[in-house]
Motif scaffolding. Structure first.
Motif: not given
Length: 308
Positions: A236, A282-283, A287-289, A292, A295
């Motif tokens: 991540g 993220p969970e 927060h988001d990682t 790339q 996603k």
């Protein structure tokens, strides 16, 4: 073509600076998922003082709870003799010592200059080799700020090479050259990797890049082109040094694997399984990682044509 060896560091380098403590059970679940992806090594945790890094206060519980898979080395970072003794008691495959190439960063991070670190390593290595399991443990040393110090600026290549030589003389078996705050550029990486391998042939060098200035993958590519086949990476893109101002996450494992696999360079890693593990983050961290590929999907992914 030589297969790369990827050392996953998210559960140590990544989790150590998270704002909230990642529960022990989640750490174990993630490491077990990662160990099934084909990664060569996983740096599971650090046997550091809980006061210094509270997020890794469960180091022994994590190592004891994970599933050990043949062919997947379990590495831990140890800052001192006490940490090494705790790590050896847990039956790890590799211990990773850490020191800095610059005085300022060494004092900020470890409260030791490089000279003081080397003196401590002498005692530590003697204790490791005297331990009943010590002969079976691989000893690596990570040399922080090999490509620049956030407090001093440029670290001369000659100094880095001198410290590598002294580490090897002490009995360290492998060396990781660390771009601790993402100051490196591909031309610099090429020069240092070529010089290190020429001076110390046969030494297993690992490269550890941060993506602070967006050059993590470019630097990894330059290192590979210079003959390096061992890389640290963080799922991540998590990570960063708590004692290095401005340091952001490590080069992202799934992005690194994706780049090399798209080039036809074998990594031995199941990218789909790695992406599934990355989707768990993220969970866990809340927060988001930065990764790339998790996603956007792999480059060979195909999408349905939009309706006309």
């Amino acid at each position: 073509m030589t297969q790369l060896q990827i050392n996953e560091v998210a559960t140590r380098d990544g989790f150590q600076i998270e704002a909230t403590f990642v529960p022990t059970a989640d750490k174990i679940r993630l490491i077990d998922a990662l160990s099934a992806t084909g990664l060569a090594r996983i740096e599971a945790t650090s046997f550091v003082s809980p006061k210094a890094i509270p997020n890794l206060r469960d180091a022994a519980e994590v190592v004891a709870g994970i599933q050990r898979r043949p062919g997947v080395g379990i590495t831990v970072l140890v800052p001192n003799l006490k940490g090494a003794e705790r790590a050896l008691a847990c039956g790890v495959d590799e211990i990773n010592l850490v020191m800095s190439a610059s005085d300022s960063h060494g004092l900020a991070n470890l409260r030791m200059t490089p000279e003081q670190s080397l003196a401590q390593f002498t005692e530590l290595l003697a204790a490791v080799r005297a331990h009943p399991q010590g002969a079976e443990v691989f000893v690596n040393a990570s040399l922080s700020t090999s490509f620049g110090c956030p407090f001093e600026g440029e670290v001369p290549q000659a100094r880095v090479l001198d410290l590598v030589g002294r580490l090897l003389q002490l009995g360290v078996e492998g060396v990781t050259l660390c771009d601790t705050t993402g100051m490196a550029n591909p031309a610099q990486v090429t020069r240092l990797c070529e010089a290190a391998q020429a001076r110390f042939p046969g030494t297993p060098f690992t490269l550890h890049f941060h993506n602070t200035r967006g050059m993590g993958l470019a630097n990894a590519l330059a290192a590979w082109q210079a003959g390096i086949t061992r890389f640290d990476a963080s799922l991540g893109g998590l990570g960063g040094c708590p004692y290095a101002p401005g340091a952001t996450g490590n080069v992202c494992t799934e992005d690194l694997v994706h780049m090399f696999e798209q080039m036809g360079v074998p990594t031995g890693v199941d990218l789909d399984a790695l992406l599934a593990a990355s989707a768990m983050l993220p969970e866990m961290v809340g927060h988001d990682t930065p990764g790339q590929v998790v996603k956007a999907g792999k480059a060979d992914r195909r999408y349905p044509m939009p309706a006309q």
